[in-house]
Write a protein that holds these residues in place. Structure first.
Motif, short mmCIF file in Angstrom:
data_model
loop_
_atom_site.label_atom_id
_atom_site.label_comp_id
_atom_site.label_asym_id
_atom_site.label_seq_id
_atom_site.Cartn_x
_atom_site.Cartn_y
_atom_site.Cartn_z
N LEU A 195 2.50 -2.28 -6.78
CA LEU A 195 3.33 -1.54 -5.81
C LEU A 195 3.68 -0.23 -6.48
O LEU A 195 4.08 0.05 -7.83
N ASN A 196 3.51 0.83 -5.53
CA ASN A 196 3.59 2.26 -6.25
C ASN A 196 4.42 3.14 -5.35
O ASN A 196 4.69 2.75 -4.21
N THR A 197 5.40 3.81 -5.70
CA THR A 197 6.48 4.47 -5.13
C THR A 197 6.88 5.79 -5.59
O THR A 197 6.81 6.13 -6.89
N GLY A 198 7.23 6.60 -4.88
CA GLY A 198 7.90 8.09 -5.18
C GLY A 198 9.38 7.87 -5.51
O GLY A 198 10.31 8.97 -5.78
N TYR A 199 10.08 6.67 -5.23
CA TYR A 199 11.35 6.34 -5.58
C TYR A 199 11.34 6.24 -7.23
O TYR A 199 10.27 6.12 -8.01
N ILE B 14 4.83 0.58 -10.21
CA ILE B 14 4.63 1.89 -10.85
C ILE B 14 5.48 2.82 -9.93
O ILE B 14 5.21 2.95 -8.85
N THR B 15 6.39 3.68 -10.62
CA THR B 15 7.24 4.30 -9.94
C THR B 15 7.04 5.97 -10.28
O THR B 15 6.59 6.12 -11.28
N ALA B 16 7.86 6.71 -9.63
CA ALA B 16 7.78 8.19 -10.00
C ALA B 16 8.28 8.42 -11.44
O ALA B 16 7.73 9.43 -12.08
N ASP B 17 9.08 7.77 -11.92
CA ASP B 17 9.51 7.65 -13.17
C ASP B 17 8.44 7.47 -14.48
O ASP B 17 8.61 7.90 -15.62
#
Length: 222
Positions: free
Chosen positions: A111-115, A139-142
């Motif tokens: 799961l990936n996100t700009g959050y 995997i996130t924006a961080d």
């Protein structure tokens, strides 16, 4: 059909139905700072982007001056935490079964996100989705230095699971930026879904391999 080993799936609007609360909150945060933008404009301009970058880009578009962006982002982040605390979050129709089916076929699901990681985890906790059961990694924006449409999140996902050929990766999302991210990574399949932020006409501009109503329809091609 391509031998897909890894699915990189966007979160809000693709796997998770949170009623566009992010973009509604972002619209409110911008307007509370003295601007006048519509939700439609925010969805069109900001979908899929890391949120500080989205606000900066939006301000540039509407008045050419992004100096208010950090303050608006801070206000937005606080409002969003509060909104999520009270929000009824649910999976997009058919998604939970789709994820379990992909896992049963030994495909890796990221799961990936700009959050931020904090917000993404908040969503997953509400859904009670568990790592190694519903998905293999988040995997996130961080986790990256460059936000979408940079392929950095997909590259990191491939590295985590020792997949060297991007042709074995499927990227799916509800925004043009998701599809551009997949194409920039060289993914074997890019899938746009109509369950989130952008409509068919907008998504077609990115030339995805498929446009489905929901991600669960991808089961037919996998």
């Amino acid at each position: 059909m391509k031998n897909i080993e890894l699915l990189v799936l966007d979160m809000a609007g693709t796997t998770i139905d949170e009623d566009n609360v992010v973009y509604k909150t972002l619209t409110d945060a911008v307007n509370n700072h003295g601007y006048h933008v519509t939700l439609e404009k925010v969805l069109s301009s900001c979908a899929g982007m890391e949120k500080l970058e989205a606000i900066t880009s939006l301000l540039k578009e509407i008045n050419g001056n992004e100096t208010d962006a950090p303050a608006i982002f801070e206000h937005f982040s606080e409002q969003l935490k509060e909104a999520y605390r009270n929000l009824d979050v649910k999976p997009i129709n058919g998604t939970e079964n789709f994820l379990l089916k992909m896992k049963s076929l030994d495909k890796k699901v990221v799961l990936n996100t700009g959050y931020t990681t904090e917000i993404a985890r908040q969503l997953l906790d509400k859904l009670q989705w568990k790592e190694a059961v519903h998905y293999d990694a988040l995997i996130t924006a961080d986790d990256v230095s460059e936000s979408r449409p940079s392929p950095e999140m997909i590259n990191l996902a491939m590295k985590k699971f020792n997949i060297s050929e991007p042709e074995k990766v499927l990227k799916a999302g509800d925004s043009v930026i998701d599809i551009e991210e997949g194409k920039n990574a060289g993914c074997g399949l890019t899938i746009a879904v109509l369950s989130g932020a952008q409509n068919r006409k907008e998504l077609e501009t990115a030339h995805p391999d498929y446009i489905f109503n929901t991600i669960s329809e991808a089961e037919n091609i996998l």
